[in-house]
Design a protein around this motif. Structure first.
Motif, PDB file in Angstrom:
ATOM      1  N   LEU A  71       0.813  -1.220   0.000  1.00 53.52           N
ATOM      2  CA  LEU A  71       0.000   0.000   0.000  1.00 53.52           C
ATOM      3  C   LEU A  71       0.843   1.264   0.000  1.00 53.52           C
ATOM      4  O   LEU A  71       0.515   2.239  -0.682  1.00 53.52           O
ATOM      5  CB  LEU A  71      -0.925  -0.006   1.225  1.00 53.52           C
ATOM      6  CG  LEU A  71      -1.951  -1.137   1.255  1.00 53.52           C
ATOM      7  CD1 LEU A  71      -2.785  -1.053   2.516  1.00 53.52           C
ATOM      8  CD2 LEU A  71      -2.856  -1.076   0.036  1.00 53.52           C
ATOM      9  N   GLU A  86      -5.778   7.772   4.940  1.00 52.05           N
ATOM     10  CA  GLU A  86      -6.210   6.683   4.070  1.00 52.05           C
ATOM     11  C   GLU A  86      -5.560   5.359   4.488  1.00 52.05           C
ATOM     12  O   GLU A  86      -6.200   4.311   4.530  1.00 52.05           O
ATOM     13  CB  GLU A  86      -5.865   7.020   2.614  1.00 52.05           C
ATOM     14  CG  GLU A  86      -6.730   8.131   2.025  1.00 52.05           C
ATOM     15  CD  GLU A  86      -6.275   8.550   0.631  1.00 52.05           C
ATOM     16  OE1 GLU A  86      -7.085   9.105  -0.111  1.00 52.05           O
ATOM     17  OE2 GLU A  86      -5.094   8.336   0.295  1.00 52.05           O
ATOM     18  N   TYR A  87      -4.261   5.410   4.820  1.00 50.75           N
ATOM     19  CA  TYR A  87      -3.570   4.182   5.237  1.00 50.75           C
ATOM     20  C   TYR A  87      -4.114   3.694   6.578  1.00 50.75           C
ATOM     21  O   TYR A  87      -4.235   2.494   6.814  1.00 50.75           O
ATOM     22  CB  TYR A  87      -2.073   4.440   5.321  1.00 50.75           C
ATOM     23  CG  TYR A  87      -1.276   3.224   5.759  1.00 50.75           C
ATOM     24  CD1 TYR A  87      -1.330   2.035   5.006  1.00 50.75           C
ATOM     25  CD2 TYR A  87      -0.498   3.246   6.910  1.00 50.75           C
ATOM     26  CE1 TYR A  87      -0.622   0.927   5.402  1.00 50.75           C
ATOM     27  CE2 TYR A  87       0.228   2.129   7.302  1.00 50.75           C
ATOM     28  CZ  TYR A  87       0.157   0.958   6.547  1.00 50.75           C
ATOM     29  OH  TYR A  87       0.852  -0.147   6.933  1.00 50.75           O
ATOM     30  N   CYS A 141      -7.178   1.689   5.964  1.00 50.82           N
ATOM     31  CA  CYS A 141      -6.822   0.354   5.480  1.00 50.82           C
ATOM     32  C   CYS A 141      -6.443  -0.554   6.658  1.00 50.82           C
ATOM     33  O   CYS A 141      -6.882  -1.713   6.743  1.00 50.82           O
ATOM     34  CB  CYS A 141      -5.661   0.443   4.493  1.00 50.82           C
ATOM     35  SG  CYS A 141      -6.042   1.297   2.946  1.00 50.82           S
ATOM     36  N   GLN A 142      -5.600  -0.046   7.582  1.00 49.93           N
ATOM     37  CA  GLN A 142      -5.178  -0.853   8.724  1.00 49.93           C
ATOM     38  C   GLN A 142      -6.370  -1.258   9.603  1.00 49.93           C
ATOM     39  O   GLN A 142      -6.481  -2.414  10.019  1.00 49.93           O
ATOM     40  CB  GLN A 142      -4.168  -0.073   9.562  1.00 49.93           C
ATOM     41  CG  GLN A 142      -2.811   0.116   8.895  1.00 49.93           C
ATOM     42  CD  GLN A 142      -1.874   0.936   9.763  1.00 49.93           C
ATOM     43  OE1 GLN A 142      -2.272   1.987  10.251  1.00 49.93           O
ATOM     44  NE2 GLN A 142      -0.643   0.477   9.921  1.00 49.93           N
ATOM     45  N   ARG A 162     -13.695   4.362   1.694  1.00 55.34           N
ATOM     46  CA  ARG A 162     -13.405   2.995   1.243  1.00 55.34           C
ATOM     47  C   ARG A 162     -13.725   2.822  -0.236  1.00 55.34           C
ATOM     48  O   ARG A 162     -12.975   2.172  -0.970  1.00 55.34           O
ATOM     49  CB  ARG A 162     -14.202   2.008   2.089  1.00 55.34           C
ATOM     50  CG  ARG A 162     -13.684   1.916   3.540  1.00 55.34           C
ATOM     51  CD  ARG A 162     -14.753   1.411   4.493  1.00 55.34           C
ATOM     52  NE  ARG A 162     -15.191   0.081   4.206  1.00 55.34           N
ATOM     53  CZ  ARG A 162     -16.402  -0.374   4.550  1.00 55.34           C
ATOM     54  NH1 ARG A 162     -17.263   0.393   5.187  1.00 55.34           N
ATOM     55  NH2 ARG A 162     -16.755  -1.615   4.245  1.00 55.34           N
ATOM     56  N   LEU A 209     -10.978   4.620  -2.154  1.00 54.29           N
ATOM     57  CA  LEU A 209      -9.733   3.860  -2.142  1.00 54.29           C
ATOM     58  C   LEU A 209      -9.796   2.658  -3.080  1.00 54.29           C
ATOM     59  O   LEU A 209      -8.785   2.277  -3.671  1.00 54.29           O
ATOM     60  CB  LEU A 209      -9.433   3.396  -0.712  1.00 54.29           C
ATOM     61  CG  LEU A 209      -8.872   4.478   0.236  1.00 54.29           C
ATOM     62  CD1 LEU A 209      -8.805   3.947   1.649  1.00 54.29           C
ATOM     63  CD2 LEU A 209      -7.505   4.936  -0.231  1.00 54.29           C
ATOM     64  N   PHE A 245     -13.731  -3.221  -1.482  1.00 51.54           N
ATOM     65  CA  PHE A 245     -12.429  -2.696  -1.052  1.00 51.54           C
ATOM     66  C   PHE A 245     -11.877  -3.523   0.118  1.00 51.54           C
ATOM     67  O   PHE A 245     -10.691  -3.855   0.157  1.00 51.54           O
ATOM     68  CB  PHE A 245     -12.569  -1.235  -0.643  1.00 51.54           C
ATOM     69  CG  PHE A 245     -11.391  -0.708   0.127  1.00 51.54           C
ATOM     70  CD1 PHE A 245     -10.166  -0.488  -0.505  1.00 51.54           C
ATOM     71  CD2 PHE A 245     -11.480  -0.456   1.495  1.00 51.54           C
ATOM     72  CE1 PHE A 245      -9.084  -0.029   0.201  1.00 51.54           C
ATOM     73  CE2 PHE A 245     -10.394   0.018   2.197  1.00 51.54           C
ATOM     74  CZ  PHE A 245      -9.188   0.222   1.537  1.00 51.54           C
ATOM     75  N   ASP A 246     -12.781  -3.881   1.093  1.00 53.06           N
ATOM     76  CA  ASP A 246     -12.335  -4.710   2.222  1.00 53.06           C
ATOM     77  C   ASP A 246     -11.783  -6.044   1.718  1.00 53.06           C
ATOM     78  O   ASP A 246     -10.747  -6.520   2.189  1.00 53.06           O
ATOM     79  CB  ASP A 246     -13.507  -4.965   3.179  1.00 53.06           C
ATOM     80  CG  ASP A 246     -14.066  -3.660   3.745  1.00 53.06           C
ATOM     81  OD1 ASP A 246     -13.397  -2.620   3.571  1.00 53.06           O
ATOM     82  OD2 ASP A 246     -15.144  -3.679   4.348  1.00 53.06           O
ATOM     83  N   LEU A 252      -8.262  -5.778   0.399  1.00 52.32           N
ATOM     84  CA  LEU A 252      -7.232  -5.760   1.437  1.00 52.32           C
ATOM     85  C   LEU A 252      -6.903  -7.174   1.934  1.00 52.32           C
ATOM     86  O   LEU A 252      -5.735  -7.518   2.131  1.00 52.32           O
ATOM     87  CB  LEU A 252      -7.694  -4.891   2.610  1.00 52.32           C
ATOM     88  CG  LEU A 252      -7.846  -3.386   2.347  1.00 52.32           C
ATOM     89  CD1 LEU A 252      -8.317  -2.682   3.609  1.00 52.32           C
ATOM     90  CD2 LEU A 252      -6.552  -2.778   1.845  1.00 52.32           C
TER      91      LEU A 252
END
Length: 627
Positions: free
Chosen positions: A559, A569-570, A573-574, A600, A603, A617-618, A621
């Motif tokens: 990422l 944004e990061y 994601c985490q 989300r 992204l 999006f999930d 990841l």
């Protein structure tokens, strides 16, 4: 005292004169308007009255400015007037600001223009429209940006919470106050964040939950004290005097009375409370009745009756006197103040009834406004779908027609090319045929000569073949030795990385997810979600970064190295990978829940180049490979 008053007013007029002279000569002092507007920008939060004195004298020259400076000037002046409690009778100027900044402004400027439009419509009695403007102002704010104006965003949330209180909407008010507190914390404005907690007492007032009201008030008082604001702590705590008297905790009520009178800042040297706050005499009279000092209680109630500012004060005084004579007599005084209390209660009831009718009207207007908005959205959606269908049909027909034309054109071009190629090939074959006929005899003679020469060279070639055979054997020997050396090197490398390979063989993705979600830092973040009085610290975020770096190193590598993600944004994601819910993410990041869903989706487009749902999006990841 008189001498001090004259001196003060003289100095005040001199200062006003100086500010006026500075404002009149400001265009001469500043070579352009940029410096003046920058000066106003720096003063707008803490000294709005000074901004008005700077900007109003050049209001007639505003048309000389270029459009962007003119709008910036009007935005600053209108903001300053709003902060100085100016009553807006029209919303035309605010609507002009909204129209301009919606096209050309930053997210912060859009937010302020919509907020000012809401303030104007609130003053004009248009509550539904005002609420809609505040909600649009909140949506304009870019909470993922580093320059987000969290300070003003917290004020917008507080204003929206006030409208919810006036419209008797406690659940909406509670959520809005939570967002106001989060925004204030982002802005570093601790006092405003505590005010948001204190105003939760209004939510529990609407829902008649007196114990919860006391708990949240005590929490706000504690936080005010921790930040050295004893004045605000005492002012807030004074609301609980009657509560503790009713509970029979007279010692606590006594402490609040002394604390309020000593630290609130509302009392002068003669221990007189400032005008407009006389209703406190009722609370203190109730306290005196609670501790058995009926004469002192009567004195407080009569003082309130003498200094009453409105019907509410009068009714409170009559009610207090009735309570006193109910305890002590005589009966004729009890009857007198019972009748007066009933009379003032009737008057107060009429006023409250009018306010109640007005409240019902506002809620009806708001409901009707939302229904009209929904109906217009449905009609607009149907119209948009019809237009899109027509446009789509036209595009499909155009594409099919263009494709059919291209196919026919390419077929004709292919046939023409094939015809030209056949003619060219025919000419080439005729030329080659003539050449072969002309060179037939020469070729036969040449081949015969070469045959004789080849026979002569057979012996020489046999010797050459023997030499090549020997060289081939030597090459095979050298190649075998090289292969053996390479095999030895491969065995060394395999032995060296055997432990590293074993790690990736045994470490599955499910174990990584389980390790992350059961880690101490993720459990700590989930605690913050369930107890939203504290935001994660920098050390908390650093621990989360280290967890991902140690457990799933390819996650940050994928990422952060491949995509230009912002810090927020990061973080999203985490938190998604760590199993935090969208609502939990909104609490931890200080975002609205709908904003988390939009981030989300955005992204997903940024990382994969396609549009889709937040759940896709999930899944993206979770599909990031381990190595």
């Amino acid at each position: 005292m008189a001498k001090f008053s004259i001196t003060f007013h003289t100095k005040y007029h001199i200062l006003c004169l100086i500010f006026s002279l500075l404002a009149i000569t400001s265009c001469t002092k500043y070579q352009n308007y940029n410096e003046l507007l920058d000066r106003a920008d720096s003063l707008i939060k803490l000294n709005p009255d000074t901004v008005i004195q700077l900007l109003e004298p050049i209001e007639e020259k505003v048309d000389e400015m270029e459009t962007s400076k003119k709008m910036h000037y009007l935005l600053l002046l209108t903001t300053a007037r709003n902060k100085c409690y100016t009553f807006f009778h029209s919303d035309s100027l605010q609507q002009t600001l909204v129209d301009f900044y919606d096209h050309y402004g930053t997210p912060n400027e859009k937010m302020m223009s919509h907020y000012l439009l809401g303030r104007a419509r609130s003053d004009m009695g248009e509550t539904p429209e005002a609420m809609k403007c505040y909600q649009e102002a909140v949506e304009c704010a870019d909470t993922t940006s580093v320059d987000c104006d969290w300070w003003n965003l917290s004020r917008v949330y507080l204003q929206l919470a006030h409208e919810y209180y006036e419209s008797y909407m406690p659940l909406e008010m509670k959520e809005t106050l939570r967002l106001a507190r989060t925004s204030a914390l982002h802005a570093g404005d601790t006092i405003t964040s505590i005010f948001a907690i204190a105003r939760l007492s209004e939510v529990y007032e609407l829902t008649e939950m007196s114990d919860s009201l006391a708990i949240v008030t005590e929490e706000a008082v504690r936080l005010f004290k921790d930040n050295g604001r004893e004045d605000l702590a005492s002012q807030t705590l004074s609301l609980l005097i009657e509560y503790y008297v009713e509970k029979g905790n007279l010692e606590k009520a006594s402490q609040i009375v002394k604390y309020y009178e000593g630290c609130s800042g509302y009392f002068d040297d003669n221990h007189e409370i400032e005008s407009g706050r006389e209703i406190y005499y009722y609370s203190k009279g109730v306290y005196y009745l609670g501790i058995g000092q009926a004469d002192s209680a009567e004195w407080m109630f009569r003082r309130l009756l003498q200094q009453a500012q409105d019907m509410n004060d009068t009714h409170a005084a009559h009610l207090g006197l009735r309570k006193k004579y109910l305890l002590t007599g005589p009966k004729d005084s009890l009857v007198k103040y019972a009748l007066l209390s009933e009379s003032s209660n009737d008057s107060l009831y009429q006023e409250n009834y009018k306010e109640y009718v007005h409240l019902l009207q506002k809620r009806f207007n708001y409901t009707r406004h939302m229904e009209n908005e929904q109906r217009l959205l449905v009609l607009s959606d149907k119209k948009d779908k019809l237009v899109l269908l027509i446009i789509f049909t036209f595009i499909v027909i155009s594409i099919l027609a263009a494709a059919f034309y291209q196919i026919k054109r390419k077929e004709k071009e292919a046939l023409l090319k094939e015809y030209r190629d056949d003619i060219k090939r025919l000419r080439q074959l005729k030329s080659e045929m003539a050449g072969l006929v002309n060179s037939k005899d020469v070729t036969i003679v040449k081949l015969s000569h070469e045959s004789v020469m080849q026979r002569a060279n057979i012996d020489e070639m046999n010797g050459y073949i023997l030499d090549l055979t020997e060289k081939l054997k030597e090459a095979r020997r050298l190649t075998t030795e090289a292969i053996l050396a390479k095999n030895e090197e491969i065995k060394k490398i395999e032995k060296k990385y055997k432990k590293y390979d074993q790690f990736f063989i045994n470490k599955t993705k499910d174990e990584i997810i389980k390790t992350i979600r059961k880690s101490k830092i993720v459990q700590k973040l989930e605690f913050y979600v369930s107890h939203p009085f504290q935001l994660p610290s920098k050390s908390d975020w650093d621990m989360l970064d280290q967890l991902f770096h140690d457990t799933h190193p390819n996650f940050p590598a994928t990422l952060q190295d491949s995509f230009d993600l912002s810090v927020n944004e990061y973080r999203v994601c985490q938190l998604v990978f760590a199993g935090i819910s969208p609502k939990g993410i909104s609490v931890l990041m200080g975002f609205d829940k709908s904003n988390v869903t939009n981030i989300r989706k955005r992204l997903l487009t940024k990382l994969t180049g396609k549009n889709g749902k937040a759940g896709e999006f999930d899944q993206y990841l979770f599909n990031i490979p381990i190595v």
